[in-house]
Design a protein around this motif. Sequence first.
Motif, PDB file in Angstrom:
ATOM      1  N   LEU B 111       0.841  -1.342  -0.142  1.00  0.00           N
ATOM      2  CA  LEU B 111      -0.094  -0.154   0.055  1.00  0.00           C
ATOM      3  C   LEU B 111       0.813   1.362   0.083  1.00  0.00           C
ATOM      4  N   ALA B 112       0.584   1.965  -0.937  1.00  0.00           N
ATOM      5  CA  ALA B 112       1.459   3.594  -1.045  1.00  0.00           C
ATOM      6  C   ALA B 112       1.045   4.277   0.155  1.00  0.00           C
ATOM      7  N   GLY B 113       2.342   4.763   0.671  1.00  0.00           N
ATOM      8  CA  GLY B 113       2.220   5.804   1.825  1.00  0.00           C
ATOM      9  C   GLY B 113       2.563   4.975   3.113  1.00  0.00           C
ATOM     10  N   ILE B 114       2.446   3.709   3.113  1.00  0.00           N
ATOM     11  CA  ILE B 114       2.611   2.839   4.219  1.00  0.00           C
ATOM     12  C   ILE B 114       4.273   2.700   4.525  1.00  0.00           C
ATOM     13  N   GLU B 115       4.831   3.092   5.569  1.00  0.00           N
ATOM     14  CA  GLU B 115       6.460   2.635   5.834  1.00  0.00           C
ATOM     15  C   GLU B 115       6.581   1.645   6.676  1.00  0.00           C
ATOM     16  N   ALA B 116       5.632   1.224   7.215  1.00  0.00           N
ATOM     17  CA  ALA B 116       6.128  -0.062   8.094  1.00  0.00           C
ATOM     18  C   ALA B 116       4.927  -0.757   8.438  1.00  0.00           C
ATOM     19  N   ALA B 117       4.688  -2.000   8.546  1.00  0.00           N
ATOM     20  CA  ALA B 117       3.438  -2.770   8.770  1.00  0.00           C
ATOM     21  C   ALA B 117       3.571  -2.871  10.665  1.00  0.00           C
ATOM     22  N   THR B 118       2.772  -2.387  11.139  1.00  0.00           N
ATOM     23  CA  THR B 118       2.658  -2.435  12.541  1.00  0.00           C
ATOM     24  C   THR B 118       1.186  -3.189  12.946  1.00  0.00           C
ATOM     25  N   GLY B 119       1.183  -3.098  14.075  1.00  0.00           N
ATOM     26  CA  GLY B 119       0.390  -3.900  14.905  1.00  0.00           C
ATOM     27  C   GLY B 119       0.469  -4.292  16.225  1.00  0.00           C
ATOM     28  N   SER B 120       1.916  -5.033  16.021  1.00  0.00           N
ATOM     29  CA  SER B 120       2.383  -5.400  17.224  1.00  0.00           C
ATOM     30  C   SER B 120       3.144  -4.134  17.931  1.00  0.00           C
ATOM     31  N   LEU B 121       2.853  -3.898  19.127  1.00  0.00           N
ATOM     32  CA  LEU B 121       3.339  -2.650  19.691  1.00  0.00           C
ATOM     33  C   LEU B 121       4.920  -2.556  19.914  1.00  0.00           C
ATOM     34  N   GLY B 122       5.345  -1.438  20.030  1.00  0.00           N
ATOM     35  CA  GLY B 122       6.815  -1.011  20.327  1.00  0.00           C
ATOM     36  C   GLY B 122       7.839  -1.401  19.173  1.00  0.00           C
ATOM     37  N   HIS B 123       7.361  -1.462  17.903  1.00  0.00           N
ATOM     38  CA  HIS B 123       8.195  -1.584  17.094  1.00  0.00           C
ATOM     39  C   HIS B 123       8.611  -0.494  16.162  1.00  0.00           C
ATOM     40  N   GLY B 124       7.567   0.460  15.845  1.00  0.00           N
ATOM     41  CA  GLY B 124       7.660   1.639  15.189  1.00  0.00           C
ATOM     42  C   GLY B 124       8.887   2.332  15.526  1.00  0.00           C
ATOM     43  N   LEU B 125       9.115   2.867  16.819  1.00  0.00           N
ATOM     44  CA  LEU B 125      10.316   3.493  16.960  1.00  0.00           C
ATOM     45  C   LEU B 125      11.736   2.955  16.750  1.00  0.00           C
ATOM     46  N   PRO B 126      11.895   1.723  17.001  1.00  0.00           N
ATOM     47  CA  PRO B 126      13.025   1.073  16.313  1.00  0.00           C
ATOM     48  C   PRO B 126      13.267   1.052  15.088  1.00  0.00           C
ATOM     49  N   LEU B 127      12.543   0.789  14.330  1.00  0.00           N
ATOM     50  CA  LEU B 127      12.174   0.756  12.863  1.00  0.00           C
ATOM     51  C   LEU B 127      12.464   2.094  12.214  1.00  0.00           C
ATOM     52  N   GLY B 128      11.725   3.439  13.199  1.00  0.00           N
ATOM     53  CA  GLY B 128      12.167   4.587  12.541  1.00  0.00           C
ATOM     54  C   GLY B 128      13.562   5.116  13.009  1.00  0.00           C
ATOM     55  N   LEU B 129      14.108   4.637  13.905  1.00  0.00           N
ATOM     56  CA  LEU B 129      15.490   4.815  14.387  1.00  0.00           C
ATOM     57  C   LEU B 129      16.253   4.292  13.422  1.00  0.00           C
ATOM     58  N   GLY B 130      16.215   3.040  12.904  1.00  0.00           N
ATOM     59  CA  GLY B 130      16.887   2.504  11.584  1.00  0.00           C
ATOM     60  C   GLY B 130      16.863   3.297  10.428  1.00  0.00           C
ATOM     61  N   MET B 131      15.798   3.822  10.131  1.00  0.00           N
ATOM     62  CA  MET B 131      15.369   4.695   8.921  1.00  0.00           C
ATOM     63  C   MET B 131      16.396   5.903   9.043  1.00  0.00           C
ATOM     64  N   ALA B 132      16.176   6.357  10.260  1.00  0.00           N
ATOM     65  CA  ALA B 132      16.861   7.732  10.553  1.00  0.00           C
ATOM     66  C   ALA B 132      18.489   7.491  10.413  1.00  0.00           C
ATOM     67  N   LEU B 133      19.034   6.687  10.932  1.00  0.00           N
ATOM     68  CA  LEU B 133      20.617   6.391  10.961  1.00  0.00           C
ATOM     69  C   LEU B 133      20.921   5.793   9.462  1.00  0.00           C
ATOM     70  N   ALA B 134      19.915   5.404   8.697  1.00  0.00           N
ATOM     71  CA  ALA B 134      20.074   5.105   7.208  1.00  0.00           C
ATOM     72  C   ALA B 134      20.286   6.303   6.548  1.00  0.00           C
ATOM     73  N   GLY B 135      19.520   7.326   6.952  1.00  0.00           N
ATOM     74  CA  GLY B 135      19.471   8.625   6.274  1.00  0.00           C
ATOM     75  C   GLY B 135      21.001   9.348   6.571  1.00  0.00           C
ATOM     76  N   ARG B 136      21.508   9.111   7.706  1.00  0.00           N
ATOM     77  CA  ARG B 136      22.720   9.924   8.159  1.00  0.00           C
ATOM     78  C   ARG B 136      23.656   9.227   7.282  1.00  0.00           C
ATOM     79  N   ILE B 137      23.580   7.751   7.304  1.00  0.00           N
ATOM     80  CA  ILE B 137      24.830   7.081   6.606  1.00  0.00           C
ATOM     81  C   ILE B 137      24.891   7.489   5.107  1.00  0.00           C
ATOM     82  N   GLN B 138      23.677   7.636   4.254  1.00  0.00           N
ATOM     83  CA  GLN B 138      23.477   7.895   3.093  1.00  0.00           C
ATOM     84  C   GLN B 138      23.515   9.194   2.546  1.00  0.00           C
TER      85      GLN B 138
END
Lengths: 306, 276
Positions: B111-138
């Motif tokens: 689905l366009a616009g979705i960044e991560a499949a969530t539903g199990s709680l406590g996953h979004g921030l670690p995933l987002g942190l990984g994306m933010a670090l990836a931005g720094r690296i790239q």
Amino acid sequence: MRNAFAEEMTRVAATDKRVVVLSGDIGNKLFDKLKGVDEKRFYNCGIAEANMMGVAAGMALSGLRPFVYTITPFTTTRCFEQIRVDVCYHRAPVVIVGTGSGLSYSELGPTHHSLEDMAILRTLPGMRVLAPCDASELRQALHEVLKDDSPTYIRIGKKGEADIHPSPPDLKLGKVLVVRPGTDLALLCAGNMMADTLKAADLLAANGVSAEVVSFHTVKPLDADYLQQAASRFKLLVTVEEHSRIGGFGSAIAEWRMAQPRNVAQLGFGTDDVFMHEVGSQAYARKKYGLTADNIAATTLAALQT
Amino acid sequence: MLNKDTTQLTGLAATLRARIIETSSKTGTPHLGSCLSCVDILTSLYFSVLRVDTSNPRAPERDRCILSKGHGALGLFHVLAERGFYPLSDLDTYGEDGGVFAEHPPTPDHLAGIEAATGSLGHGLPLGLGMALAGRIQGQSYNVYAVLGDGECNEGSVWEAAMLAAAQKVANVCVIIDFNKWQATGRSREIMALDPLADKWRAFGWNAVEVDGHNFDELLAALAQFPNANGQPTAIIAHTVKGKGASFMEDDNNWHYRIPTAEEVIKSKIELGVAL
């Protein structure tokens, strides 16, 4: 194997700018050279494996190829849900590396044993499961896993494992390496039991039985082509692994056999369904679970005579 | 394209709430109270803040937003449709067998616009942190937003991520807590010792600010302070009301699971000032 891992990862990171290494607060100084390649691509994520796995998945979804490294129970069972949801459900190309697998950390007790890792990770859709038998297989595997975008789990030993291959093998994921050809039966080994498996083959040879010795470095997906021809050539397949007999490599072979129209006999060596409550070295623990060349050879001979 | 007009945003949020309530009623989708409490947060992000291109939803330089409280998916689906990631009519298939719109967001591949499949709680921030670090690296300068529930802050992985983000000085991560004071079975500050929530984030090395999560002036002002030049990640504690927008649902936790009747949909629309 862990020194080979750090050394080879330094090479991989130098040539592939997508590669990032995340460590769960282990490997003091092990990764100094890797940090020298690009300190932005090494992260000590602390003793927080659930977060580390999620971070790795987030990086992988942003075009990077993270390798997550810590002691096996903590990078598998500890954060299984993050592997399931963040990595596998998203098909995020994360490579999970578990060090000290099986009974490599025997002296540290069952908190540090990993005899369930292949069983649980094998259940996840799209997850590849690798168990290289020596450092040369591991080195090759680290390059091979980057050739496509599947999530991958690699279970490795600790240190001091014997070199099996005299020269670097041409390792392809999902294709076995025949270490020693044979004609009567096949000893199929996944991971760090290969030296003892070869010894068992020697003992069988002394009893007039020719055993083919095979490295199943890829436990998932299984090399179905090899298994097809092995099932027609041999009367017995023997599986050897430093892992529970429930759900591991032997189980994978048994699942393959279930789907075949014609059956071939199988004998499986692995650990029993118990925790080890007494202290002991890796050699002690292997003996306790019957994971010795002597026992493998003797039990196999007995099976042939029935 | 980005809109800072709070009057227009208020009208848009009312329309979105009416659609969410209607879809919940038609499809029997629960978690309505949780969907309604974060509508103004999502409206602020998607219509005033996020640099996204709906014609190229996977552009590497885009800002990322993860609805970590995945049970608010019904709200997110309507926001993404209104933002133009897909036609609103696609939501006619909500809950149908073989479709993609269900109680939780699907993976980005589906689905366009979705960044991560969530539903199990406590996953979004670690995933987002990984994306933010990836931005720094790239060498990318995008921002990453994660919308969390207050109940979700029960999860230890949230605090693991908070510590790593602060240690790595990941200033381009923003957490927004939809602090509606309820979780599935009771008051969130009673089930776990949640308070003082803003001070907890500060103690973990984050900038933390508290706002009225239904006041667009306050939400936009807080979001404008991010990323903070002090190098710390940012947490916005948005005080919200579960079930916001329909008086008979507000702060009533029965609406974590209850489904509105056709009459209740009409009543809600009248209250929201939305055409029947």
